[in-house]
Write a protein that holds these residues in place. Sequence first.
Motif, PDB file in Angstrom:
ATOM      1  N   ARG A   1      -0.268   2.892  -1.638  1.00  0.00           N
ATOM      2  CA  ARG A   1      -0.667   2.007  -2.578  1.00  0.00           C
ATOM      3  C   ARG A   1       0.348   1.816  -3.674  1.00  0.00           C
ATOM      4  NH1 ARG A   1      -5.443   0.945  -4.360  1.00  0.00           N
ATOM      5  NH2 ARG A   1      -6.446   1.988  -2.636  1.00  0.00           N
ATOM      6  N   LEU A  46       5.017  -2.602  -0.323  1.00  0.00           N
ATOM      7  CA  LEU A  46       3.574  -3.191  -0.262  1.00  0.00           C
ATOM      8  C   LEU A  46       3.538  -3.956  -1.340  1.00  0.00           C
ATOM      9  CD1 LEU A  46       0.736  -3.129   0.593  1.00  0.00           C
ATOM     10  CD2 LEU A  46       0.171  -1.282  -1.183  1.00  0.00           C
ATOM     11  N   LYS A  50       2.793  -8.013  -0.444  1.00  0.00           N
ATOM     12  CA  LYS A  50       1.586  -8.843  -1.299  1.00  0.00           C
ATOM     13  C   LYS A  50       2.320 -10.000  -1.805  1.00  0.00           C
ATOM     14  CE  LYS A  50      -1.696  -5.321  -2.193  1.00  0.00           C
ATOM     15  NZ  LYS A  50      -2.438  -4.768  -3.543  1.00  0.00           N
ATOM     16  N   SER A  51       3.573  -9.991  -2.288  1.00  0.00           N
ATOM     17  CA  SER A  51       3.863 -11.269  -2.972  1.00  0.00           C
ATOM     18  C   SER A  51       4.569 -12.300  -2.061  1.00  0.00           C
ATOM     19  CB  SER A  51       5.078 -10.916  -4.333  1.00  0.00           C
ATOM     20  OG  SER A  51       5.931 -10.326  -3.586  1.00  0.00           O
ATOM     21  N   LEU A  96       4.102 -12.367   1.246  1.00  0.00           N
ATOM     22  CA  LEU A  96       2.877 -12.680   2.316  1.00  0.00           C
ATOM     23  C   LEU A  96       3.659 -12.504   3.789  1.00  0.00           C
ATOM     24  CD1 LEU A  96       0.666 -15.359   0.764  1.00  0.00           C
ATOM     25  CD2 LEU A  96       0.494 -13.099   0.906  1.00  0.00           C
ATOM     26  N   VAL A 142       0.994 -11.952   6.228  1.00  0.00           N
ATOM     27  CA  VAL A 142      -0.137 -11.743   5.814  1.00  0.00           C
ATOM     28  C   VAL A 142      -1.556 -12.140   5.996  1.00  0.00           C
ATOM     29  CG1 VAL A 142      -1.426 -10.339   3.993  1.00  0.00           C
ATOM     30  CG2 VAL A 142       1.145 -10.003   4.405  1.00  0.00           C
ATOM     31  N   ASP A 158      -4.797 -10.587   5.435  1.00  0.00           N
ATOM     32  CA  ASP A 158      -5.662 -10.057   4.637  1.00  0.00           C
ATOM     33  C   ASP A 158      -5.036  -8.603   4.063  1.00  0.00           C
ATOM     34  OD1 ASP A 158      -7.617  -9.695   2.979  1.00  0.00           O
ATOM     35  OD2 ASP A 158      -9.110  -9.441   4.468  1.00  0.00           O
ATOM     36  N   VAL A 159      -5.225  -8.207   3.048  1.00  0.00           N
ATOM     37  CA  VAL A 159      -5.045  -6.810   2.771  1.00  0.00           C
ATOM     38  C   VAL A 159      -6.587  -6.009   2.582  1.00  0.00           C
ATOM     39  CG1 VAL A 159      -2.664  -7.132   1.965  1.00  0.00           C
ATOM     40  CG2 VAL A 159      -4.615  -7.373   0.500  1.00  0.00           C
ATOM     41  N   GLU A 179      -8.071  -2.466   1.169  1.00  0.00           N
ATOM     42  CA  GLU A 179      -7.986  -1.088   0.442  1.00  0.00           C
ATOM     43  C   GLU A 179      -8.681   0.067   1.027  1.00  0.00           C
ATOM     44  OE1 GLU A 179      -6.650  -0.670  -2.687  1.00  0.00           O
ATOM     45  OE2 GLU A 179      -6.351  -2.846  -2.842  1.00  0.00           O
ATOM     46  N   ALA A 201      -2.457  -3.688   5.607  1.00  0.00           N
ATOM     47  CA  ALA A 201      -2.007  -5.198   5.585  1.00  0.00           C
ATOM     48  C   ALA A 201      -2.553  -5.548   7.155  1.00  0.00           C
ATOM     49  CB  ALA A 201      -0.637  -5.289   5.081  1.00  0.00           C
TER      50      ALA A 201
END
Length: 164
Positions: free
Chosen positions: A59, A64, A68-69, A71, A123, A125-126, A128, A135
């Motif tokens: 994380r 990562l 996330k930014s 995609l 992406v 979905d992500v 936790e 991812a």
Amino acid sequence: MAASENEPLTSAFREVMAGVATPVTVVTAMDGRRPHGTTVSAFASLSMQPPMVLIALDRRSELLALIKSSLRFGVNVLGHGQSALALAFARKGGAGRFTGVSWEVDGGVPRLSAAPGWLACEVADVVEGGDHVVALGNVLAAQAAKGAPLTYHARAFGTHVALA
């Protein structure tokens, strides 16, 4: 449960997972015109319809945050004999990982020229998961070349050999 109370379980879990052979990949993404990548063994096929894969990254990973930014991410599935490449992308400090490595942008993400397996992903979905984030990626492009895979088992690189 305190960390010290959990140490026997953590140690046993680490040993069990060392006994699981995993594929070795370099997951990549772009930051503008600059490539980023890291060695990842937490990679698996998720779905055939639609084609999907999953990767797991710490994380705190810079990669990562970039995935996330943006995609988008690439999965370069390494082949037998590419352990030096895996080690180069596994070292701490991302600067210079692409130095001397032949690569190109394909599907909006860095593709390592020598990797026998290639996936470009978007992406979906992500999720936790403890100290990692999974991812889920929709596969946008895929290409494979013949050759034995690079695997990681018992804390060493190797490959798969089919039974006779």
